[in-house]
Design an enzyme around this catalytic site. Structure first.
Site, PDB file in Angstrom:
ATOM      1  N   TRP A   1       0.864  -1.195   0.000  1.00  0.00           N
ATOM      2  CA  TRP A   1       0.000   0.000   0.000  1.00  0.00           C
ATOM      3  C   TRP A   1       0.894   1.237   0.000  1.00  0.00           C
ATOM      4  O   TRP A   1       1.463   1.599   1.027  1.00  0.00           O
ATOM      5  CB  TRP A   1      -0.902  -0.019   1.233  1.00  0.00           C
ATOM      6  CG  TRP A   1      -1.944   1.051   1.264  1.00  0.00           C
ATOM      7  CD1 TRP A   1      -1.765   2.384   1.463  1.00  0.00           C
ATOM      8  CD2 TRP A   1      -3.353   0.861   1.095  1.00  0.00           C
ATOM      9  NE1 TRP A   1      -2.968   3.044   1.435  1.00  0.00           N
ATOM     10  CE2 TRP A   1      -3.973   2.128   1.217  1.00  0.00           C
ATOM     11  CE3 TRP A   1      -4.178  -0.255   0.872  1.00  0.00           C
ATOM     12  CZ2 TRP A   1      -5.338   2.313   1.121  1.00  0.00           C
ATOM     13  CZ3 TRP A   1      -5.547  -0.070   0.776  1.00  0.00           C
ATOM     14  CH2 TRP A   1      -6.111   1.204   0.896  1.00  0.00           C
ATOM     15  N   ASP A   2       1.011   1.862  -1.161  1.00  0.00           N
ATOM     16  CA  ASP A   2       1.966   2.949  -1.339  1.00  0.00           C
ATOM     17  C   ASP A   2       1.276   4.314  -1.191  1.00  0.00           C
ATOM     18  O   ASP A   2       0.039   4.413  -1.261  1.00  0.00           O
ATOM     19  CB  ASP A   2       2.588   2.812  -2.737  1.00  0.00           C
ATOM     20  CG  ASP A   2       3.980   3.399  -2.838  1.00  0.00           C
ATOM     21  OD1 ASP A   2       4.383   4.139  -1.928  1.00  0.00           O
ATOM     22  OD2 ASP A   2       4.666   3.122  -3.844  1.00  0.00           O
ATOM     23  N   MET A   3       2.066   5.370  -1.018  1.00  0.00           N
ATOM     24  CA  MET A   3       1.531   6.735  -0.879  1.00  0.00           C
ATOM     25  C   MET A   3       2.680   7.687  -1.184  1.00  0.00           C
ATOM     26  O   MET A   3       3.581   7.840  -0.370  1.00  0.00           O
ATOM     27  CB  MET A   3       1.069   6.903   0.568  1.00  0.00           C
ATOM     28  CG  MET A   3       0.095   8.014   0.840  1.00  0.00           C
ATOM     29  SD  MET A   3       0.860   9.629   0.966  1.00  0.00           S
ATOM     30  CE  MET A   3      -0.499  10.585   1.546  1.00  0.00           C
ATOM     31  N   ASN A   4       2.643   8.301  -2.376  1.00  0.00           N
ATOM     32  CA  ASN A   4       3.860   8.921  -2.888  1.00  0.00           C
ATOM     33  C   ASN A   4       3.888  10.443  -2.988  1.00  0.00           C
ATOM     34  O   ASN A   4       4.679  10.994  -3.751  1.00  0.00           O
ATOM     35  CB  ASN A   4       4.189   8.321  -4.253  1.00  0.00           C
ATOM     36  CG  ASN A   4       4.653   6.888  -4.112  1.00  0.00           C
ATOM     37  OD1 ASN A   4       5.537   6.588  -3.306  1.00  0.00           O
ATOM     38  ND2 ASN A   4       4.039   5.986  -4.851  1.00  0.00           N
TER      39      ASN A   4
ATOM     40  N   ASP B   1      13.289   3.596   0.015  1.00  0.00           N
ATOM     41  CA  ASP B   1      13.626   3.322  -1.391  1.00  0.00           C
ATOM     42  C   ASP B   1      15.135   3.225  -1.554  1.00  0.00           C
ATOM     43  O   ASP B   1      15.623   2.801  -2.595  1.00  0.00           O
ATOM     44  CB  ASP B   1      13.093   4.444  -2.296  1.00  0.00           C
ATOM     45  CG  ASP B   1      11.639   4.228  -2.662  1.00  0.00           C
ATOM     46  OD1 ASP B   1      11.103   3.136  -2.387  1.00  0.00           O
ATOM     47  OD2 ASP B   1      11.025   5.160  -3.224  1.00  0.00           O
TER      48      ASP B   1
HETATM   49  C1  DGJ Z   1       7.516   4.172  -4.306  1.00  0.00           C
HETATM   50  C2  DGJ Z   1       7.894   2.917  -3.604  1.00  0.00           C
HETATM   51  O1  DGJ Z   1       8.658   3.194  -2.464  1.00  0.00           O
HETATM   52  C3  DGJ Z   1       8.641   2.001  -4.557  1.00  0.00           C
HETATM   53  O2  DGJ Z   1       9.056   0.854  -3.889  1.00  0.00           O
HETATM   54  C4  DGJ Z   1       7.744   1.676  -5.717  1.00  0.00           C
HETATM   55  O3  DGJ Z   1       6.647   0.924  -5.269  1.00  0.00           O
HETATM   56  C5  DGJ Z   1       7.282   2.947  -6.391  1.00  0.00           C
HETATM   57  N1  DGJ Z   1       6.690   3.857  -5.459  1.00  0.00           N
HETATM   58  C6  DGJ Z   1       6.287   2.650  -7.486  1.00  0.00           C
HETATM   59  O4  DGJ Z   1       5.747   3.784  -8.027  1.00  0.00           O
END
Ligand code: DGJ
Length: 714
Positions: A463-466, A534
């Site tokens: 479950w990501d959140m960027n 990351d």
């Molecule tokens: C950020 C995550 O930390 C990465 O591991 C990867 O899932 C990317 N997003 C994908 O957009």
């Protein structure tokens, strides 16, 4: 309040002021030694009467009020409809009950009536008609006290809460260092220890998430305290949004320690008869240094915060396709990676970003949670079957809190975006944020993720959140409620997570926010592991994992081996060292296994076999930090299994040095009078010998070298 290791003492002064007397090492019975000393201090105003020696400005308070003579930082703030911002709280009784209630809509620690007792102290401001309930939960066997606060508007008029911290403690001494964790994307959680002098040390996030910039954690440490001894007071917020933590030294060398919701963009409009519940703070005191503090937090989180069948289960070794393919994959490419992963013994295959909508880059399709037939013509259920057919589990990436402007969802529902009327959007990573303060938007998220999870045999979700939140306003709420949106976003997220994790209890959820950007105790309640960073460079990861372990057990930290030169730092470190760093946590790979040489694949196979042997000790054992990579060229730590029969230790030397000293590895947590066999070398040593004399590490001319030792009790 008594726990096994600590005591926490309060006193009601003059029949109405709730004041703080002591928090620290356990005192069997308090007989009044730490009496308040009253003194007339200049510029310290006096409430009630003409007794000049009594002032709120010098009183150690339990939940400091505002506007009436305590000029230090207050714990809460109010604004009445008539504009008044003053509030006085007076003691109004208490209640003690066994057990602990749930905090409505919020993640929080839990325990049975055998584990925890609750004390609720009621305070009242009669002028406003405001009731403030301070809740303390005493987990005596765990030496942990948790605190939260409930506001109740017992009047006929609305009132706006302008600050609602969860805890405040006044120490009547100042000789502390303060320890916090700061960082950035790719550089999460650096340890920052500095002396507490005059003024305020404040850390915060106003980014909408707990953030990689500052962690919602703060510790006060005695000057001489180190990893193994000395008083440490640690507080951690069980919350994933904006926060504030501070330590303020006043004019008389008292320290006020506080933590809670950030007041910036953090108001709450409380109608007559309504309540507001703050999130919880976990408070730990130990006289056994930082390792002692970590053991309190780790045990507490394992038993009283992490939930579900995976909380205490062994976690699968995974391969994630992100750094192997990024957005450019085909079914064949994925299956080839999966095939190789199965051959080397990997247990879980994770398909990362790029499987949905028409997402060939990071600026489209978020919100369109349906499969991209161009890349996956046979669909997700088929792919999952193929992976299961290889004997592995199947995992899938989502970023459900977000929306791309180039998406079907945006074209249909542009109003779903968190935005301010009449202002342009601020974009982050090419994307916008969904307005999770709205229930209908949350329900859309739940439905779209639910459809995929129900249709496909999925074992794991990342479950990501960027990006962080901007224009934190919502057309769905009245003008007087716009200050609530940041908190309502987090409540919406928690509603989504509670719904999905309860509907799919077999799925292992892993949190992520561009790495470890939302690695907090709130998320841990829903997801028992989080991608740690990351940045997979072995040297950086030593530090990131070391500092993260201050409160979070290694099993909660996703740690993967990736290619060299490292994508974030360009550094080339040996595969063995990358493996040893990642094996010190929740292990996996994030590279194209098909691009490795046979020799490298053999190393990978050995690492996987080794991790399977040490996994129980690493994931369920007790973790001891030995050498701190923030302080020099070395990093060392070891794990001891719960039954104390197995020990795993790691030694890392960052740069090779001329005239290098012979390093020693002095283990911790062993039984002094037991014998331990070095599993790889066969030699037998005494526990006392391994702990006090230490093992001599052979010299090696190599940068970034590492050693792994395994011992078994004989
Ligand atoms: C950020 C995550 O930390 C990465 O591991 C990867 O899932 C990317 N997003 C994908 O957009």
């Amino acid at each position: 309040m008594q726990t096994q290791e600590s005591s926490y003492i309060m006193q009601v002064v003059r029949g109405k002021y709730l004041s703080h007397l002591y928090w620290g090492r356990r005192v069997e019975k308090y007989r009044g030694s730490r009496a308040m000393i009253w003194k007339d201090r200049g510029f310290a105003p006096n409430p009630d009467d003409t007794d000049r020696s009594f002032s709120l400005d010098t009183l150690p308070q339990e939940y400091p009020q505002t506007g009436n003579g305590d000029f230090r930082t207050c714990a809460y703030g109010v604004r009445q409809e008539n504009g008044s911002r003053i509030s006085s709280l007076y003691y109004d009784g208490y209640e003690i009950r066994p057990g602990k209630r749930k905090l409505q809509g919020l993640p929080a620690s839990f325990g049975s009536p055998e584990d925890v007792d609750t004390l609720v102290i009621r305070l009242r401001d009669d002028v406003i008609g405001l009731v403030v309930e301070l809740e303390y939960n005493v987990f005596d066997q765990r030496s942990i006290i948790t605190r939260s606060v409930r506001f109740y508007n017992d009047s006929q008029c609305p009132v706006t809460l302008t600050k609602m911290l969860s805890m405040s403690v006044d120490f009547r001494e100042q000789e502390f260092d303060v320890l916090t964790l700061y960082g950035a994307h790719n550089n999460e959680r650096n340890m920052d220890r500095r002396p507490l002098t005059s003024g305020i040390v404040q850390i915060e996030s106003i980014r909408g998430t707990s953030s990689p910039q500052q962690s919602p954690f703060l510790a006060l440490m005695r000057k001489h305290a180190d990893e193994d001894q000395g008083d440490v007071y640690g507080v951690q917020f069980v919350y994933s949004g904006n926060f504030l933590a501070s330590a303020q030294v006043d004019a008389f060398q008292n320290v006020r320690l506080q933590m809670g919701l950030h007041p910036w963009n953090g108001e709450w409009y409380l109608h007559a008869g309504e309540t507001f519940q703050t999130p919880e703070v976990i408070m730990a005191y130990t006289h056994e240094g930082l390792n002692g503090l970590s053991h309190l937090f780790h045990t507490f989180y394992r038993n009283h915060l992490m939930r579900g069948k995976h909380a205490n289960a062994l976690r699968p070794i995974l391969v994630n396709n992100w750094e192997a393919t990024f957005f450019q994959f085909t079914e064949d490419k994925l299956l080839a990676l999966a095939q190789k992963a199965a051959e080397v013994g990997i247990e879980l295959f994770v398909l990362d970003d790029g499987w949905f909508g028409h997402r060939d880059g990071d600026n489209s399709s978020l919100g369109d949670w349906f499969v991209d037939q161009r890349k996956l013509p046979h669909g997700l259920p088929w792919l999952a079957d193929q992976i299961h057919g290889m004997g592995m589990q199947f995992g899938l990436w989502f970023e459900p809190e977000m929306i791309s402007q180039d998406s079907q969802l945006y074209r249909e529902h542009p109003d779903y975006v968190l935005h301010a009327q009449g202002r342009p959007y601020t974009i982050g990573r090419g994307q916008l944020v969904l307005d999770l303060s709205r229930k209908d938007v949350c329900d859309y998220v739940i439905d779209s993720v639910r459809t995929i999870l129900a249709d496909t045999d999925i074992d794991y979700v990342k479950w990501d959140m960027n990006r962080h939140l901007t224009e934190v306003e919502s057309g769905a709420y009245a003008p007087c409620q716009q200050g609530e949106i940041a908190h309502r976003y987090v409540l919406g997220l928690y509603y989504i997570l509670e719904t999905l994790t309860s509907e799919f209890p077999d799925i292992l959820f892993e949190g992520c926010s561009s790495g470890g950007g939302r690695f907090d105790a709130g998320m841990l309640y829903y997801m028992p592991q989080s991608w740690c960073s990351d940045n997979t460079d072995a040297v950086c990861r030593m530090k990131i994992q070391y500092a993260t372990s201050l409160t979070f057990p290694p099993v909660t930290m996703g740690a993967h081996v990736s290619v060299v030169p490292n994508q974030q730092t360009g550094r080339v470190t040996p595969l063995e060292t990358r493996g040893n760093v990642a094996m010190s946590a929740n292990f996996g790979y994030e590279l194209d296994l098909n691009a490795l040489s046979q020799q490298e694949l053999n190393v990978v196979k050995e690492q996987i076999a080794r991790y399977k042997e040490i996994r129980d000790t690493v994931q369920n054992g007790t973790f001891y930090r030995i050498k701190n990579p923030f302080e020099g060229n070395l990093a060392q730590w070891n794990f001891v299994s719960q039954d104390k029969n197995h020990v795993v230790a790691f030694h890392f030397e960052i740069l090779s040095q001329p005239a290098a000293p012979v390093q020693l590895l002095k283990l911790k947590g062993l039984e002094a009078d037991a014998l331990y066999r070095d599993v790889d070398r066969g030699t037998v040593y005494g526990g006392d010998e391994l702990m006090y004399a230490g093992i001599s590490i052979p010299l090696k001319k190599q940068d970034f070298r590492s050693e792994c030792y395994r011992f078994e009790k004989v």
